[in-house]
Enzyme design. Structure first.
Site, PDB file in Angstrom:
ATOM      1  N   GLU A 132       4.963  -4.937   2.771  1.00  0.00           N
ATOM      2  CA  GLU A 132       3.952  -5.222   3.780  1.00  0.00           C
ATOM      3  C   GLU A 132       3.992  -6.776   4.096  1.00  0.00           C
ATOM      4  OE1 GLU A 132       0.104  -3.636   2.471  1.00  0.00           O
ATOM      5  OE2 GLU A 132       0.848  -1.703   2.546  1.00  0.00           O
ATOM      6  N   GLU A 187       1.044  -0.776  12.075  1.00  0.00           N
ATOM      7  CA  GLU A 187      -0.139   0.225  11.778  1.00  0.00           C
ATOM      8  C   GLU A 187      -1.597  -0.274  12.441  1.00  0.00           C
ATOM      9  OE1 GLU A 187      -0.352   1.315   7.551  1.00  0.00           O
ATOM     10  OE2 GLU A 187      -2.440   2.169   7.705  1.00  0.00           O
TER      11      GLU A 187
END
Ligand code: KIV
Length: 267
Positions: free
Chosen positions: A116, A183
């Site tokens: 991430e 996301e």
């Protein structure tokens, strides 16, 4: 047996065929999703929530992720297997990032890692890629930053945030990531990023224009009564199915109906 999907197979799907990605954390589920013909199995750090019952993904350790990745790789899936780097396994330093990414391949049997973050982790990404470990990026609502974001909130809203997201996506592509999870970002932003990149994007709560989609397997199977975010489509209601089956078993054990003769050994 089908030929396992390679990194090149995944890259070649951009613009030709949408990529199907789903999570798994154990052999039983991995066998089922692989039999369904998914392209990528992600051993997500969502394990910390759906397997371990945590409120966030922050509690997951490297050892736990390696264990889950081993459980999945043992089924030798046809799908391309990606391990998800947990909180503090790569943020701390470039050597930590390379060593921990390597563990996913060496001990876990994964073929790539996901991590991430954007430009702040660019040096880590470049070093992992230099070690010949394929990296999948992840932008937008990155759950490891839940407290910095002030909750699980849609990201990339508004002109400045959308521009920053696109800049980060391009920087990750330049750093060598082979694909990018987006996301919880607005549909138009995901579309613009997808069109700007030569690598495939994989959306979750990012609309229909990404090159692929990912869902957490427990979510798409309806295994939770409480967790029903807007972006999850439930393709089954397994909470009910499993509860009903266990209730039926419990009833038969209590009544003495099970085990009947057919389930017993004779001399
Ligand atoms: O941990 C995970 O399962 C993920 C996916 C939802 C993309 O990061």
């Amino acid at each position: 047996m089908k030929k396992p999907l390679s990194l090149i197979d995944i890259l070649n799907k951009k613009g030709t065929q949408r990529i199907v990605m789903v999570t798994s954390y154990d052999s039983t589920m991995a066998k089922i999703v692989d039999a369904a013909g998914v392209d990528i199995i992600l051993v997500g750090d969502s394990a910390g929530m759906v397997m371990a019952g945590g409120d966030s993904t922050l509690g997951v350790t490297m050892d736990q992720m390696v264990y889950h990745t081993q459980c999945v790789s043992r089924v030798k899936p046809t799908a391309f297997l990606v391990g998800d780097m947990p909180f503090l396994s790569f943020q701390t330093s470039v050597p930590d990032a390379v060593r921990n990414a390597g563990r996913f391949l060496q001990e876990g049997g994964a073929k790539a890692v996901k991590l991430e973050g954007g430009t702040r982790v660019l040096e880590q990404i470049k070093a992992i890629v230099r070690a010949d470990i394929p990296v999948m990026g992840h932008l937008g609502l990155t759950p490891q930053s839940v407290h910095a974001f002030g909750g699980f909130k849609v990201q990339g809203r508004g002109e400045d945030a959308a521009r920053m997201l696109k800049e980060n996506a391009l920087a990750l592509q330049d750093a060598g990531v082979f694909s990018l999870v987006l996301e919880c970002v607005p549909v138009d932003v995901a579309k613009e990023v997808t069109e700007a990149l030569t690598i495939p994007t994989i959306g979750i709560g990012a609309g229909p224009h990404c090159d692929g989609q990912v869902l957490v397997i427990q979510d798409l199977l309806g295994m939770s009564k409480e967790f029903k975010p807007r972006f999850v489509k439930r393709y089954a209601e397994l909470f009910d199915t499993i509860r009903d089956a266990v209730e039926a078993y419990a009833g038969e054990v209590r009544s003495g109906t099970f085990p009947s003769e057919e389930y017993c050994f004779k001399d």
